[in-house]
Scaffold this active site. Sequence first.
Site, short mmCIF file in Angstrom:
data_model
loop_
_atom_site.label_atom_id
_atom_site.label_comp_id
_atom_site.label_asym_id
_atom_site.label_seq_id
_atom_site.Cartn_x
_atom_site.Cartn_y
_atom_site.Cartn_z
N LYS A 152 -0.71 -12.73 1.15
CA LYS A 152 -1.21 -13.68 2.12
C LYS A 152 -2.01 -12.98 3.20
O LYS A 152 -2.78 -13.59 3.92
CB LYS A 152 -0.04 -14.42 2.77
CG LYS A 152 0.87 -15.11 1.79
CD LYS A 152 2.15 -15.57 2.52
CE LYS A 152 3.25 -15.79 1.54
NZ LYS A 152 4.54 -15.99 2.24
N GLY A 153 -1.82 -11.66 3.33
CA GLY A 153 -2.39 -10.91 4.45
C GLY A 153 -3.90 -10.98 4.56
O GLY A 153 -4.45 -10.91 5.65
N ASP A 167 -6.43 -7.06 3.31
CA ASP A 167 -6.17 -6.86 4.73
C ASP A 167 -6.13 -5.37 5.07
O ASP A 167 -6.76 -4.91 6.00
CB ASP A 167 -4.87 -7.55 5.17
CG ASP A 167 -3.67 -7.21 4.28
OD1 ASP A 167 -3.82 -6.46 3.29
OD2 ASP A 167 -2.57 -7.70 4.58
N ASP A 222 -2.96 0.92 2.59
CA ASP A 222 -1.95 1.81 3.18
C ASP A 222 -1.75 2.99 2.22
O ASP A 222 -2.52 3.95 2.26
CB ASP A 222 -0.69 0.97 3.40
CG ASP A 222 0.41 1.71 4.14
OD1 ASP A 222 0.13 2.72 4.78
OD2 ASP A 222 1.57 1.25 4.09
N VAL A 251 1.13 -2.25 11.71
CA VAL A 251 0.38 -3.20 12.53
C VAL A 251 0.58 -4.64 12.07
O VAL A 251 0.89 -4.88 10.90
CB VAL A 251 -1.14 -2.85 12.53
CG1 VAL A 251 -1.39 -1.54 13.26
CG2 VAL A 251 -1.70 -2.81 11.12
N ASP A 284 1.53 -9.33 8.60
CA ASP A 284 2.83 -9.84 9.06
C ASP A 284 3.87 -8.74 9.14
O ASP A 284 3.73 -7.66 8.58
CB ASP A 284 3.35 -10.89 8.08
CG ASP A 284 3.85 -10.24 6.77
OD1 ASP A 284 3.05 -9.52 6.13
OD2 ASP A 284 5.03 -10.41 6.42
P1 IMP Z 1 -0.17 -0.24 -0.06
O1 IMP Z 1 0.15 -0.57 -1.48
O2 IMP Z 1 0.81 0.73 0.51
O3 IMP Z 1 -1.61 0.21 0.13
O4 IMP Z 1 0.09 -1.52 0.79
C1 IMP Z 1 -0.76 -2.57 0.78
C2 IMP Z 1 -0.14 -3.81 1.35
O5 IMP Z 1 0.99 -3.56 2.18
C3 IMP Z 1 -1.14 -4.48 2.24
O6 IMP Z 1 -1.98 -5.34 1.51
C4 IMP Z 1 -0.27 -5.19 3.24
O7 IMP Z 1 0.09 -6.46 2.73
C5 IMP Z 1 0.95 -4.33 3.35
N1 IMP Z 1 0.86 -3.43 4.53
C6 IMP Z 1 0.58 -2.11 4.56
N2 IMP Z 1 0.58 -1.62 5.80
C7 IMP Z 1 0.85 -2.66 6.60
C8 IMP Z 1 0.99 -2.80 8.04
O8 IMP Z 1 0.82 -1.87 8.84
N3 IMP Z 1 1.28 -4.05 8.47
C9 IMP Z 1 1.46 -5.12 7.65
N4 IMP Z 1 1.34 -5.03 6.32
C10 IMP Z 1 1.05 -3.81 5.80
MG MG Z 2 -2.11 -7.36 1.50
#
Ligand code: IMP
Ligand code: MG
Length: 192
Positions: free
Chosen positions: A60-61, A117, A120, A170, A176
């Site tokens: 949803k982000g 969004d 990470d 964040v 969220d």
């Molecule tokens: P990744 O797989 O670690 O790159 O994470 C991606 C997903 O984790 C993003 O699309 C977000 O939904 C969530 N996410 C990562 N970091 C944050 C943060 O700082 N705040 C909120 N959601 C996050």
């Molecule tokens: Mg996301």
Amino acid sequence: MEGFVPTEDALRSIPAYELDVPMKSVLIGPDELSARVRVLGREISDTYRGSVPLLISVLKGGVVFLTDLMRAITIPHHIDFLQVSSYEGGTKTTGTVRIMSDLGSNIAGRDVLVVEDIVDTGLTLTYLLKQLEIRGPKSLRVCALLSKPDARRVDVPVAYLGFEIPDEFVVGYGLDYEEKYRNLPYIGILDL
Ligand code: IMP
Ligand code: MG
């Protein structure tokens, strides 16, 4: 970015008071967000002029970013949504990614732009891009509002990026914590 102080008007429009946000600091304010989104919209319009790209928002982000971004894009385009899950509530990625809800459209032969969004660790996008690539899009690129380069575990190509941010959790502008704070009109660092 550093030392951003919201104006009185901006503060009045921020529902932070009702949400009781434990905010450490505001990282990116509403004006900075909209200015950057306008630039991204122009760049995307220039790249895809002559095509009708499909913008895929990752729920949803990514949804707040998408709705602003599409209004900054001046060429015809389509939108679709999918939902993946990796967090299951917390603030750390589990490494397990699932497609919870799939697209309604066929992406074969389409110019596809995934609108995220935040990147990470990069695990979610890497998995998602692999799944989408199998479906035979004409092109497949990523537009992400935020990136935390220091948290990256796998390299993901991001064609359009809003802001690089430090490795902090964040919220706001779609992002969220336990489903809260998505409606904040700024990106803030949560005091966890
Ligand atoms: P990744 O797989 O670690 O790159 O994470 C991606 C997903 O984790 C993003 O699309 C977000 O939904 C969530 N996410 C990562 N970091 C944050 C943060 O700082 N705040 C909120 N959601 C996050
Ligand atoms: Mg996301």
